[in-house]
Design an enzyme around this catalytic site. Sequence first.
Site, PDB file in Angstrom:
ATOM      1  N   ASP A  67       0.614  -1.246   0.192  1.00  0.00           N
ATOM      2  CA  ASP A  67      -0.435   0.281  -0.118  1.00  0.00           C
ATOM      3  C   ASP A  67       0.787   0.923  -0.361  1.00  0.00           C
ATOM      4  O   ASP A  67       2.116   1.165   0.332  1.00  0.00           O
ATOM      5  CB  ASP A  67      -1.052   0.236   0.430  1.00  0.00           C
ATOM      6  N   ASP A 136      -8.361  -2.086  13.990  1.00  0.00           N
ATOM      7  CA  ASP A 136      -9.901  -2.022  13.654  1.00  0.00           C
ATOM      8  C   ASP A 136     -10.122  -3.533  12.900  1.00  0.00           C
ATOM      9  O   ASP A 136     -10.578  -3.510  12.184  1.00  0.00           O
ATOM     10  CB  ASP A 136      -9.929  -0.752  12.794  1.00  0.00           C
ATOM     11  N   HIS A 138      -7.977  -4.135   9.816  1.00  0.00           N
ATOM     12  CA  HIS A 138      -7.214  -3.653   8.459  1.00  0.00           C
ATOM     13  C   HIS A 138      -5.816  -4.194   8.445  1.00  0.00           C
ATOM     14  O   HIS A 138      -5.591  -5.077   8.599  1.00  0.00           O
ATOM     15  CB  HIS A 138      -7.258  -2.895   7.868  1.00  0.00           C
TER      16      HIS A 138
END
Length: 261
Positions: A67, A136, A138
């Site tokens: 990413d 969370d 991800h």
Amino acid sequence: MEVVIVQDAQAGGELIAEAMAALLRRKPGALLGVATGSTPLPIYEALAAKVRAGAVDASRARICQLDEYVGLPADHPESYRSVVLRQVVEPLGLTPDSFMGPDGTAEDVQAACEAYDRALPAAGGVDLQLLGIGTDGHIGFNEPCSSLASRTRIKTLTEQTRVDNARFFDGDIEQVPHHVITQGIGTILEARHLVLLATGEGKADAVAQTVEGPVSALVPASALQLHPHATVVVDEAAASKLKLADYFRHTYANKPAWQGL
Ligand SMILES: N[C@@H]1[C@@H](O)[C@H](O)[C@@H](COP(=O)(O)O)O[C@@H]1O
């Protein structure tokens, strides 16, 4: 999914670095997908130490990024390109030619995403993809409610992720970009082997939901349950909410050594 509970982050780093070294011995030109964040640092240190000690030759390895922030100059110290060059490519003695990642500075971000999504299979596909996990749940920057079939695309970070990542930007959330490019979950699932490392108590809830919860877009890492070769390595603290922890310990303790990860 295989779950391996290790004593601490160092042990997790060593175990995964050895799996990467074993892959490079079998396939010297393997394409290694790497992750950013603090969690994988012990892996990179252990792998670089093996290279320096002559235990593995990584000179033909290829590295690809998971990413990237949108809008940070490529040479910004916290662009993921800079981070991966600094933490992985250089310590392994590789050159930037052996490295590929999405272009977070492109004018046409969508086209850059699509180009990266095509570049991975064109390079033979990712052999081993390292993953961390956000608090969370991800993976990459696939925030909760990302499609489980998603491809590389632009995403908007949650406030929580920007707060978590502010520590890399002088603790100043205003400096953390709002937008990112991330390999999609569908893209990640195409790698031949997924290896997720999670350490520390702060990841215990996300790990329990990933491993023992339902497959759900709300917890993007739970998509690992759909992959035929996914390994989740956790330290004792990150494993502390797993109901099946004893079973995972028993299974790993009795695994034949030749099987590897
Ligand atoms: N995009 C990265 C993820 O790939 C990483 O897994 C996560 C957790 O980082 P850390 O390992 O520092 O907790 O941070 C970022 O959001």
